[in-house]
Scaffold this motif. Structure first.
Motif, mmCIF file in Angstrom:
data_model
loop_
_atom_site.group_PDB
_atom_site.id
_atom_site.type_symbol
_atom_site.label_atom_id
_atom_site.label_comp_id
_atom_site.label_asym_id
_atom_site.label_seq_id
_atom_site.Cartn_x
_atom_site.Cartn_y
_atom_site.Cartn_z
ATOM 1 N N ASP A 86 0.818 -1.215 0.000
ATOM 2 C CA ASP A 86 0.000 0.000 0.000
ATOM 3 C C ASP A 86 0.852 1.266 0.000
ATOM 4 O O ASP A 86 0.404 2.324 -0.433
ATOM 5 C CB ASP A 86 -0.934 0.023 1.215
ATOM 6 C CG ASP A 86 -1.979 -1.077 1.162
ATOM 7 O OD1 ASP A 86 -2.241 -1.578 0.045
ATOM 8 O OD2 ASP A 86 -2.523 -1.432 2.225
ATOM 9 N N LYS A 87 2.069 1.145 0.484
ATOM 10 C CA LYS A 87 2.973 2.303 0.542
ATOM 11 C C LYS A 87 3.280 2.835 -0.860
ATOM 12 O O LYS A 87 3.515 4.026 -1.035
ATOM 13 C CB LYS A 87 4.265 1.906 1.267
ATOM 14 C CG LYS A 87 5.257 2.998 1.438
ATOM 15 C CD LYS A 87 5.079 3.690 2.759
ATOM 16 C CE LYS A 87 6.258 4.620 2.957
ATOM 17 N NZ LYS A 87 5.925 5.906 3.409
ATOM 18 N N VAL A 88 3.259 1.976 -1.874
ATOM 19 C CA VAL A 88 3.508 2.410 -3.258
ATOM 20 C C VAL A 88 2.448 3.416 -3.682
ATOM 21 O O VAL A 88 2.773 4.501 -4.177
ATOM 22 C CB VAL A 88 3.520 1.210 -4.236
ATOM 23 C CG1 VAL A 88 3.581 1.696 -5.676
ATOM 24 C CG2 VAL A 88 4.693 0.289 -3.939
ATOM 25 N N ASP A 89 1.183 3.085 -3.465
ATOM 26 C CA ASP A 89 0.087 3.982 -3.860
ATOM 27 C C ASP A 89 0.156 5.308 -3.107
ATOM 28 O O ASP A 89 -0.044 6.377 -3.681
ATOM 29 C CB ASP A 89 -1.269 3.321 -3.615
ATOM 30 C CG ASP A 89 -1.462 2.095 -4.502
ATOM 31 O OD1 ASP A 89 -0.884 2.066 -5.613
ATOM 32 O OD2 ASP A 89 -2.177 1.168 -4.083
ATOM 33 N N THR A 90 0.450 5.239 -1.816
ATOM 34 C CA THR A 90 0.571 6.452 -1.002
ATOM 35 C C THR A 90 1.714 7.330 -1.500
ATOM 36 O O THR A 90 1.570 8.548 -1.630
ATOM 37 C CB THR A 90 0.807 6.087 0.479
ATOM 38 O OG1 THR A 90 -0.226 5.218 0.913
ATOM 39 C CG2 THR A 90 0.866 7.314 1.354
ATOM 40 N N THR A 91 2.847 6.714 -1.791
ATOM 41 C CA THR A 91 4.016 7.455 -2.254
ATOM 42 C C THR A 91 3.758 8.094 -3.605
ATOM 43 O O THR A 91 4.098 9.261 -3.825
ATOM 44 C CB THR A 91 5.241 6.519 -2.320
ATOM 45 O OG1 THR A 91 5.444 5.932 -1.040
ATOM 46 C CG2 THR A 91 6.485 7.278 -2.721
ATOM 47 N N VAL A 92 3.167 7.352 -4.525
ATOM 48 C CA VAL A 92 2.841 7.893 -5.852
ATOM 49 C C VAL A 92 1.898 9.086 -5.710
ATOM 50 O O VAL A 92 2.092 10.126 -6.339
ATOM 51 C CB VAL A 92 2.232 6.805 -6.765
ATOM 52 C CG1 VAL A 92 1.640 7.416 -8.028
ATOM 53 C CG2 VAL A 92 3.291 5.762 -7.129
ATOM 54 N N ALA A 93 0.898 8.968 -4.834
ATOM 55 C CA ALA A 93 -0.057 10.062 -4.624
ATOM 56 C C ALA A 93 0.635 11.282 -4.020
ATOM 57 O O ALA A 93 0.365 12.420 -4.416
ATOM 58 C CB ALA A 93 -1.203 9.599 -3.726
ATOM 59 N N ASP A 94 1.556 11.054 -3.067
ATOM 60 C CA ASP A 94 2.294 12.169 -2.452
ATOM 61 C C ASP A 94 3.138 12.908 -3.484
ATOM 62 O O ASP A 94 3.153 14.146 -3.519
ATOM 63 C CB ASP A 94 3.183 11.669 -1.314
ATOM 64 C CG ASP A 94 2.401 11.242 -0.087
ATOM 65 O OD1 ASP A 94 1.199 11.590 0.004
ATOM 66 O OD2 ASP A 94 2.987 10.562 0.772
ATOM 67 N N ARG A 96 2.626 12.933 -6.684
ATOM 68 C CA ARG A 96 1.706 13.520 -7.663
ATOM 69 C C ARG A 96 1.172 14.875 -7.182
ATOM 70 O O ARG A 96 0.977 15.789 -7.977
ATOM 71 C CB ARG A 96 0.548 12.547 -7.927
ATOM 72 C CG ARG A 96 -0.387 12.972 -9.017
ATOM 73 C CD ARG A 96 0.286 12.887 -10.352
ATOM 74 N NE ARG A 96 -0.675 13.209 -11.397
ATOM 75 C CZ ARG A 96 -0.370 13.377 -12.635
ATOM 76 N NH1 ARG A 96 0.864 13.240 -13.022
ATOM 77 N NH2 ARG A 96 -1.283 13.675 -13.513
ATOM 78 N N GLY A 103 3.595 8.659 -11.774
ATOM 79 C CA GLY A 103 4.174 7.365 -11.454
ATOM 80 C C GLY A 103 5.477 7.380 -10.685
ATOM 81 O O GLY A 103 6.209 6.395 -10.684
ATOM 82 N N ILE A 105 7.825 6.908 -7.579
ATOM 83 C CA ILE A 105 7.781 6.235 -6.283
ATOM 84 C C ILE A 105 9.020 6.521 -5.452
ATOM 85 O O ILE A 105 9.179 5.995 -4.371
ATOM 86 C CB ILE A 105 7.595 4.710 -6.422
ATOM 87 C CG1 ILE A 105 8.751 4.076 -7.181
ATOM 88 C CG2 ILE A 105 6.267 4.378 -7.030
ATOM 89 C CD1 ILE A 105 8.742 2.562 -7.123
#
Length: 139
Positions: A86-94, A96, A103, A105
């Protein structure tokens, strides 16, 4: 570098530097190896100047820098990690939210790469100094 920063770094690399042996010959201390390496990496001085400053031979200085670099490299997994799960999605969103670059990370260093900015999204390609064509920080 603050002395507290040096001491922290020394505690990290000392075990790796102290266990190296020079074919039965005495080696310079881990502290001196770290000082030599930091001096070499942090100044534009030549090995000749470093050798004179620290009263060591050329091979000793080169070996100290290599050993410290190896010790630092061995520590990278503790400081540089890829996000997982889940950290991947959070990092990408941060990332972004901070930049329109999709994309992302992770980011390491602050090197600038000279590019020609596209006319359609000119503003997305301006660095912190407000230019599209910065002087590269590294090659």
């Amino acid at each position: 570098m603050f002395s507290a920063t040096f001491e922290y770094l020394f505690r990290l690399v000392a075990p790796e530097l102290e266990r190296r042996h020079n074919r039965g010959r005495p080696t310079i201390s881990a502290r001196k190896q770290l000082l030599i390496a930091l001096w070499y990496m942090g100044t534009p001085n030549s090995y000749r100047s470093v050798c004179k400053t620290f009263d060591v031979g050329h091979v000793t200085a080169v070996r100290a820098v290599r050993c410290v670099c190896h010790a630092l490299h061995s520590l990278t997994p503790h400081f540089i990690t890829w996000p997982r799960g889940d950290k991947v999605d959070t990092t990408v969103a941060d990332f972004r939210r901070k930049s329109p670059f999709p994309g992302v990370i992770g980011a390491i260093d602050g090197c600038h790469i000279v590019i020609n900015a596209p006319k359609s999204s000119d503003g997305a390609y301006i660095n912190r100094k407000g230019t599209h064509y910065p002087v590269p920080a590294c090659v």
